[in-house]
Design an enzyme around this catalytic site. Sequence first.
Site, PDB file in Angstrom:
ATOM      1  CD  GLU A  33     -10.683  -1.650  -8.739  1.00 43.31           C
ATOM      2  OE1 GLU A  33      -9.788  -1.506  -7.992  1.00 43.31           O
ATOM      3  OE2 GLU A  33     -11.805  -1.437  -8.576  1.00 43.31           O
ATOM      4  CB  THR A  66      -1.947  -1.183  -9.224  1.00 37.40           C
ATOM      5  OG1 THR A  66      -3.099  -1.976  -9.300  1.00 37.40           O
ATOM      6  CG2 THR A  66      -1.410  -1.107  -8.010  1.00 37.40           C
ATOM      7  CG  ASP A  75      -6.166  -7.390  -7.621  1.00 33.38           C
ATOM      8  OD1 ASP A  75      -4.992  -7.649  -7.060  1.00 33.38           O
ATOM      9  OD2 ASP A  75      -6.636  -6.308  -7.263  1.00 33.38           O
ATOM     10  NE  ARG A 106      -3.799   2.690  -0.816  1.00 32.41           N
ATOM     11  CZ  ARG A 106      -5.147   2.650  -0.323  1.00 32.41           C
ATOM     12  NH1 ARG A 106      -5.667   3.687  -0.267  1.00 32.41           N
ATOM     13  NH2 ARG A 106      -5.592   1.656  -0.380  1.00 32.41           N
ATOM     14  CD  GLU A 162      -2.986  -0.945   0.388  1.00 34.75           C
ATOM     15  OE1 GLU A 162      -3.048   0.040  -0.608  1.00 34.75           O
ATOM     16  OE2 GLU A 162      -3.981  -1.683   0.109  1.00 34.75           O
TER      17      GLU A 162
END
Length: 626
Positions: free
Chosen positions: A525, A612, A359, A219, A215
């Site tokens: 998404e 992502t 994913d 980010r 994360e």
Amino acid sequence: MILARNARLSKVSMCCFLQVISQTLVTSNMKRDCAKCSMGKFLVLLLFCGLGYLMLTHTSTTHSVSGGQEKDSNRLKDGDELITDGTSRLRRFWRKPPRLPPRLSPDEIGNVNKSVHVPGKLNTGSKWIDRQHSVKKAFSHAWSGYKNHAMGFDELMPLSQRGMDGLGGLGATVVDALDTAMIMGLDEVVSEAGSWVETHLPERINQKGQVNLFETTIRILGGLLSAYHLSGGEQGGNQTHKGPKPIIYLENARSLADRLLTAFTSSPTAIPFSDVILRDQSAQPAPGGLSSTSEVSTLQLEFNYLSFLTGDSKYSLESMKVLEHMKTLPKVKGLVPIYISPHSGEFSGDTIRLGSRGDSYYEYLIKVWLQNRASNWTYLYEMYDEAMKGVKHLLVQKSIPNGLLFVGELPYGPKGSFSPKMDHLVCFLPGTLALGATKGITKEEAMKRNLLTFEDLENLKLAEDLVKTCFEMYSVTSTGLAPEIAYFNIEGNSEGGLDGGNKSSEYVNDISIKHADRHNLLRPETVESLFVLYRITEDPKYREWGWEIFEAFEKYTKVDSGGYSSLDDVTVIPPHKRDKMETFFLGETLKYLYLLFGDSNLIPLDEFVFNTEAHPFPIQRTTKRE
């Protein structure tokens, strides 16, 4: 009727005129005198030829004059029906052949096409400019709520009007939203967010405790690197936005990455630990000892780009060890389990899915290859290609009764039963498939250059089918917003009485939504895939679908005091708000919607690759920064 009547009148008058001339010639002395010499005979012949030409062309003139400007286009379409006698055939015989346009090169054709005005295009462009502005206003509303009630916290609780730290306390919303504000040209927000980064983030990086490697990388590290590029950092400090000097973003990114590297160097294998303690520069595995497959394989875009910018290869080397190691592990037609052990370096369990914990492993295989095509990492494309074949063979099925294509799961591996469960997270896949097919250029351009294989076209068709399914996950609910998880009805496995609430939807009987899965977290998404599919296919329906989703967000998730909120249940009206605005709503969802409604030259897909968390990095044409 008018055209036909005028034609008949003109023929009558012409016949009368010819009769008068003929009678005159026959009865006059001129006839006898002229016929005695060859010159006279020639003049008589020339006179009749001229009269014949006038008669043949007179009908056309009558049509265009009597029809008027408004009927001219109809004449062009229906002229052959209006003029059907023999004279029309003669007129076509005498007509000059059309002048062919000069043969142009592909580049010249492109330039000509750009300059051609398409009727209605101006109004269409104006509509999408207005809609893009609406997304910009939504971002400003979300930011104002965060700035007023939660500045410096990771996330906003819009109903409580306070902040919360759920991502390690690094001010995640500030950094996640920063490049979105740059792309939108919101200089005031850029200045506020950039000043906070310059003033507060260095201390937080040095003093905060435990953070999640994945994360924090996607980010915070990703957001800082993107902000560095978009603010002009790679142009030698040629600053293009308000806020601190670009080097501030890069310095913070490097400081953070140096601490995150301990997750790699502390592990006994190539698989990093999942958590890092920033102030101690130490790392530890997650409770239970396992790491998520997607988390350890979704770090490479960021660390590779940092190595490129700094000239220090350690970031790239450590992160790429993960993918190099995973290349050697056994797979099921390219598909992998969702857990992996940093202690043994082996996959753990049998569950295979493209939803949570699986994913972005597949997403980064193609994106890391695209980002660094100058490097000899062709094995990544081969892994991606094999995995997509596995998806089509093992995970794609059709719903009943209306045949929506969806991607299910193998909760007990390839020898176990198939589950028709599809997370909203899986909706990243259509965009990834399209990107893998054309490598970021439009389908039209790829076809023109003969770059698409049969498999590319097959994957692009699957992408379009799947993004429709993702959109229908929104359309079947009462609110027009998708649930976190949906189940698709198939032969022998159908959930009754759990539809989304929109009885007018064609697919309301294809999709079931369990009570525990009806929440919406403002996820990106689907709009991400709509953005990519629009850029590649240029089909305007993807924009229209995106607008419908945006309107639903505006209607049901907006909080008057500032910000937007997740929802508890998308199948009821009014839906109950959850009191949380995820950082990715500003960092991803609104960014992709803004780009979907904007010009294709803004962050073009053949020049940038998105991590992502939707932070764009430039594609590297060389292996080393000039």
